[in-house]
Design a protein around this motif. Sequence first.
Motif, PDB file in Angstrom:
ATOM      1  N   TRP A   1      45.401  21.614  50.962  1.00  0.00           N
ATOM      2  CA  TRP A   1      45.283  22.947  51.571  1.00  0.00           C
ATOM      3  C   TRP A   1      46.290  23.933  51.000  1.00  0.00           C
ATOM      4  O   TRP A   1      46.000  25.120  50.864  1.00  0.00           O
TER       5      TRP A   1
ATOM      6  N   PHE B   1      47.381  24.160  48.001  1.00  0.00           N
ATOM      7  CA  PHE B   1      46.916  24.688  46.717  1.00  0.00           C
ATOM      8  C   PHE B   1      45.620  25.486  46.872  1.00  0.00           C
ATOM      9  O   PHE B   1      45.375  26.429  46.129  1.00  0.00           O
TER      10      PHE B   1
ATOM     11  N   ILE C   1      44.965  27.336  49.497  1.00  0.00           N
ATOM     12  CA  ILE C   1      45.374  28.646  50.025  1.00  0.00           C
ATOM     13  C   ILE C   1      46.147  29.438  48.974  1.00  0.00           C
ATOM     14  O   ILE C   1      46.011  30.656  48.882  1.00  0.00           O
TER      15      ILE C   1
ATOM     16  N   GLY D   1      43.487  30.920  47.021  1.00  0.00           N
ATOM     17  CA  GLY D   1      42.879  32.011  47.779  1.00  0.00           C
ATOM     18  C   GLY D   1      43.742  33.262  47.768  1.00  0.00           C
ATOM     19  O   GLY D   1      43.255  34.366  47.502  1.00  0.00           O
TER      20      GLY D   1
ATOM     21  N   LEU E   1      39.393  29.866  47.397  1.00  0.00           N
ATOM     22  CA  LEU E   1      39.790  28.939  48.465  1.00  0.00           C
ATOM     23  C   LEU E   1      38.732  27.844  48.627  1.00  0.00           C
ATOM     24  O   LEU E   1      39.054  26.654  48.667  1.00  0.00           O
TER      25      LEU E   1
END
Lengths: 139, 162
Positions: B96, B98, B100, B103, B145
Amino acid sequence: MSESANKGNGRKWIPAALVFAAIAVIFGGIYLRFSPAAVAGEKNITIEVVDDKQETAVYTLKTDAEYLKEAMEDAGISVTGTTSEYGLMVDTVNGVYASYSENGAYWAFYEGDDYCNYGVDQQVIQDGKTYRVVYTLAE
Amino acid sequence: MKRKLTTRDIAEMGVMIAVLEAAKHALAFLPNVELVTLLIILYTLYFQEKICYVLSAFLLLEGFWYGIGIWWVMYLYVWPLLAWVTYLLRKKESVWVFSILAGIFGLCFGALCCIPYLFLGGIRTAFAWWIAGIPYDLVHGVSNLILCRALFLPLKNVCKRG
């Protein structure tokens, strides 16, 4: 990085996801607040078309158009191109063809002296402004 | 890089660059949907210093392919910045983090890229340029994302075999 860590990792990702969401909302808000809105009603504008021979045709018109492409069509300027996700990618104006890949040229659009930041069918026009459509050789 | 490059290293980097270019061109028809961000994150995490060579070659190839323009100046710092931030986060274990990062990088891509316009046209020009691209940045951020969350683990396994 272990598989279990990848799959689980508790809820540590939530703060980062909130940061992502916050940035997205803030940017969306900035866009809604500051992006130019189309204006209804009559406008007096000037459109200058500079062709591949550097000859300039000037069109002064009153128009109810909200976007530059409609205003160009109202002025009798023919505009064609290919439709893309970004809007109309203009390649031909008044029959003069410009293609970066084929003849190293493109049609540049200006509002006053500023380069237009939007596609021709998304560029909002404003009363009293001059718009320039210039055949430009890529450097 | 402290040690000398071996033939295997050079061959490996050739494959990395080829995959990067292929992924970029394969998704070129979808504005702001790309796998370059994910690949640069993975390359930084699993191939460490080789990312410097790969990014240099990638930037040169992009310049030769599309022509050197102001966009290329933007590329000179945005992709290395992504690699650098990834390097700083290299000890994180959650996919998560990476996803985010990818994103947020997508969301901020336009803001980062408008910097040259600060010098060319001033703050008004840079701001107007950034604003015009925000809808595309939102697409870029969300797609980064999703793609990173979906593909990070399978691609990580491939990278670890390298």
